[in-house]
Design a protein around this motif. Structure first.
Motif, PDB file in Angstrom:
ATOM      1  N   UNK A 278      -0.789   0.499  -2.863  1.00  0.00           N
ATOM      2  CA  UNK A 278      -1.906   1.426  -2.754  1.00  0.00           C
ATOM      3  C   UNK A 278      -3.205   0.636  -2.845  1.00  0.00           C
ATOM      4  N   UNK A 279      -4.337   1.332  -2.763  1.00  0.00           N
ATOM      5  CA  UNK A 279      -5.617   0.640  -2.829  1.00  0.00           C
ATOM      6  C   UNK A 279      -6.224   0.621  -4.205  1.00  0.00           C
ATOM      7  N   UNK A 280      -5.719   1.475  -5.092  1.00  0.00           N
ATOM      8  CA  UNK A 280      -6.351   1.679  -6.387  1.00  0.00           C
ATOM      9  C   UNK A 280      -5.707   0.945  -7.546  1.00  0.00           C
ATOM     10  N   UNK A 281      -4.431   0.617  -7.428  1.00  0.00           N
ATOM     11  CA  UNK A 281      -3.719  -0.026  -8.533  1.00  0.00           C
ATOM     12  C   UNK A 281      -3.006   0.942  -9.445  1.00  0.00           C
ATOM     13  N   UNK A 282      -2.994   2.238  -9.107  1.00  0.00           N
ATOM     14  CA  UNK A 282      -2.282   3.214  -9.924  1.00  0.00           C
ATOM     15  C   UNK A 282      -0.768   3.122  -9.735  1.00  0.00           C
ATOM     16  N   UNK A 283      -0.344   2.556  -8.626  1.00  0.00           N
ATOM     17  CA  UNK A 283       1.077   2.462  -8.304  1.00  0.00           C
ATOM     18  C   UNK A 283       1.677   1.212  -8.960  1.00  0.00           C
ATOM     19  N   UNK A 284       2.700   1.404  -9.760  1.00  0.00           N
ATOM     20  CA  UNK A 284       3.353   0.264 -10.416  1.00  0.00           C
ATOM     21  C   UNK A 284       4.093  -0.629  -9.430  1.00  0.00           C
ATOM     22  N   UNK A 285       4.293  -0.153  -8.223  1.00  0.00           N
ATOM     23  CA  UNK A 285       4.946  -0.994  -7.211  1.00  0.00           C
ATOM     24  C   UNK A 285       4.023  -2.101  -6.723  1.00  0.00           C
ATOM     25  N   UNK A 286       2.730  -2.002  -7.011  1.00  0.00           N
ATOM     26  CA  UNK A 286       1.804  -3.084  -6.646  1.00  0.00           C
ATOM     27  C   UNK A 286       2.228  -4.381  -7.327  1.00  0.00           C
ATOM     28  N   UNK A 287       2.171  -5.486  -6.569  1.00  0.00           N
ATOM     29  CA  UNK A 287       2.431  -6.805  -7.135  1.00  0.00           C
ATOM     30  C   UNK A 287       1.456  -7.806  -6.523  1.00  0.00           C
ATOM     31  N   UNK A 288       0.837  -8.600  -7.359  1.00  0.00           N
ATOM     32  CA  UNK A 288       0.010  -9.716  -6.889  1.00  0.00           C
ATOM     33  C   UNK A 288       0.208 -10.873  -7.846  1.00  0.00           C
ATOM     34  N   UNK A 289      -0.248 -12.037  -7.439  1.00  0.00           N
ATOM     35  CA  UNK A 289      -0.215 -13.198  -8.327  1.00  0.00           C
ATOM     36  C   UNK A 289      -1.619 -13.466  -8.863  1.00  0.00           C
ATOM     37  N   UNK A 290      -1.666 -14.149  -9.988  1.00  0.00           N
ATOM     38  CA  UNK A 290      -2.959 -14.565 -10.533  1.00  0.00           C
ATOM     39  C   UNK A 290      -3.660 -15.503  -9.561  1.00  0.00           C
ATOM     40  N   UNK A 291      -2.890 -16.284  -8.827  1.00  0.00           N
ATOM     41  CA  UNK A 291      -3.460 -17.191  -7.827  1.00  0.00           C
ATOM     42  C   UNK A 291      -4.197 -16.417  -6.733  1.00  0.00           C
ATOM     43  N   UNK A 292      -3.614 -15.313  -6.282  1.00  0.00           N
ATOM     44  CA  UNK A 292      -4.261 -14.522  -5.239  1.00  0.00           C
ATOM     45  C   UNK A 292      -5.580 -13.926  -5.736  1.00  0.00           C
ATOM     46  N   UNK A 293      -5.581 -13.338  -6.923  1.00  0.00           N
ATOM     47  CA  UNK A 293      -6.800 -12.714  -7.433  1.00  0.00           C
ATOM     48  C   UNK A 293      -7.899 -13.746  -7.673  1.00  0.00           C
ATOM     49  N   UNK A 294      -7.566 -14.863  -8.297  1.00  0.00           N
ATOM     50  CA  UNK A 294      -8.579 -15.894  -8.547  1.00  0.00           C
ATOM     51  C   UNK A 294      -9.088 -16.478  -7.229  1.00  0.00           C
TER      52      UNK A 294
END
Length: 494
Positions: free
Chosen positions: A378-394
């Protein structure tokens, strides 16, 4: 018990074992720009925060106080001159008095600095308050070098920090000046008026009143009589209810809504939501049309815009840059979902949860970012199925500071300021370590806490960071532990 995580595929590594950032962060004018960013965070907050609070945090995608301060610094001799580049960024021009108090480490070697950072962060990251699985990445924005990493490529549930990815994708796809249009269209026989939603969740009664007035003027000019009123939500597709179900944190996702479907007059945070946001907006529009002198034959009904209909009134949202800043500062879920769908429409995808996921992911890949293991449900982050890495966010945060990507700058200017604004307003106080030196997006779900943003260290460097934790049992303790981690980056943590 540790959460199961997906195995990411291999990404290019730098010499520190982390993701090798693209060579978009060049020495010269780029590093000078970054020193100005750092300087505004260190010294400018005393001036900037007052201006932000007085004028509001959004100014067409740029924080006005910071922009003005950067211009003043450039006139004072901040321009880059040939031959000034070095391997280590110098402190921001405005920073020395502050940095002296924090302890200047400019004489340390790069390796010593990394060792010191690891020594400071590692024990803090081991805090039981951060649950069963925790990951961290810190990037020197001026060089793109990963200066600290722990579990850098482990996919984690990001909660609302995923809004950083949503915002960056939307800005990259549409540009910061894009505005979302809500239109009123008149059928060729002048008998049917259609209110067509474009996906602007910030539409309000004032905007609907203006649309009604413009519509009435056009109908009078045409000599039209009573009309039938319909409303068109076909720009969006797929389920309207978020996968978490009905929830006060988000309205039904619709291409037509007013005030984010809120029923209590609030502008941020959880609120009771209408079950029919499009119908409510259309009924309000019908009342305003009546006030403007347009007779409607019956109550508004859903329907598609008639073939050959012409536009008689248009309302444009605030620029996308301002929407991004509002979404990040207030952690606005409704705007975030709209940003994902606008990105999908630009990519030719359906404006749905699935279409948004594909479009946002494709945009991040096109920007050269490491998306291995990522799932943007999803776009908001309310969905627990969301997955990202710390590398991607940084990496996203570092890219947003790239002088070659000014369109992404609202990702940084929209981040809450520690101790002053948005979702960090009550997490730091004026006397807390890191106050004003940290800007970060928060993330909170039951058992999940995250923090991703930027910090100015004791050498005046701008650092991008992402800290993700799952299996947490106390939100307050987890937030305090994350804030302590971020404060350690400023050099102020003992």
């Amino acid at each position: 018990m540790a959460e199961p995580v997906e195995k990411p595929t291999e990404e290019p590594l730098n010499r520190w074992g982390g993701w090798k950032a693209p060579t978009y962060l060049k020495r010269g004018s780029g590093s000078q720009d970054l020193r100005l960013v750092a300087g505004s965070a260190v010294l400018g907050l005393v001036v900037a925060v007052g201006a932000v609070l007085a004028a509001g945090p959004w100014d067409s995608g740029q924080r006005k106080a910071e922009r003005d301060l950067a211009a003043v610094q450039e006139r004072a001799g901040g321009a880059h001159h040939q031959g000034e580049a070095s391997d280590t960024p110098a402190p921001a021009p405005s920073a020395p008095p502050v940095l002296t108090a924090l302890g200047d480490t400019a004489g340390h070697s790069a390796a010593a600095g990394k060792n010191a950072l690891a020594a400071a962060l590692a024990p803090l990251l081991d805090s039981p308050a951060l649950g069963s699985v925790r990951t961290a990445v810190v990037v020197d924005v001026a060089t793109g070098e990963q200066v600290y990493a722990d579990g850098a490529t482990t996919p984690m549930t990001p909660a609302s920090t995923v809004k950083i990815a949503t915002a960056a994708a939307a800005l990259s796809a549409l540009g910061p000046h894009h505005r979302i249009a809500t239109t009123v269209r008149l059928s060729p026989d002048s008998r049917t008026v259609t209110l067509a939603g474009g996906g602007d969740p910030t539409l309000d009664e004032a905007a609907l009143r203006s649309l009604a007035a413009d519509t009435a003027r056009s109908l009078r000019a045409d000599g039209a009589g009573a009309v039938r009123l319909t409303y068109d939500t076909s720009r969006y597709s797929g389920p309207a209810v978020h996968p978490i179900g009905r929830n006060e944190n988000i309205a039904r996702v619709s291409a037509l809504m007013a005030d984010e479907g809120r029923l209590d007059g609030s502008t941020r945070g959880p609120a009771p939501r209408t079950d029919d946001p499009a119908g409510d907006a259309a009924r309000t529009f019908a009342e305003l049309l009546d006030e403007a002198g347009v007779e409607t034959r019956s109550g508004p009904t859903p329907g598609r815009t008639a073939a050959g209909a012409r536009t008689v009134a248009t309302h444009l949202s605030a620029p996308l840059s301002a929407l991004v800043e509002r979404a990040l500062t207030n952690s606005d879920n409704d705007i975030a979902e709209a940003l994902a769908r606008q990105t999908a429409l630009k990519a030719g995808e359906p404006a749905s949860f699935a279409g948004g996921r594909r479009a946002v992911t494709a945009r991040l890949k096109a920007l050269g970012l490491p998306t291995a293991g990522a799932r943007l449900a999803d776009g908001s982050g309310l969905d627990r199925a969301d997955k990202v890495t710390a590398t991607l966010l940084a990496g996203l945060l570092a890219l947003a500071a790239d002088p070659d990507h000014p369109e992404l700058r609202p990702v940084l200017t929209g981040l809450p300021v520690a101790g002053f604004s948005g979702t960090l307003g009550d997490r730091y106080t004026a006397t807390s370590r890191g106050t004003g030196l940290i800007r970060a997006k928060t993330g909170t779900l039951t058992g999940v806490n995250s923090l991703a943003g930027t910090a100015v260290d004791a050498k005046g460097r701008l650092l991008a960071f992402a800290f993700l934790a799952s299996g947490t049992t106390s939100p307050d303790e987890a937030e305090a532990a994350l804030d302590t981690l971020a404060a350690a980056l400023t050099g102020a943590a003992g």
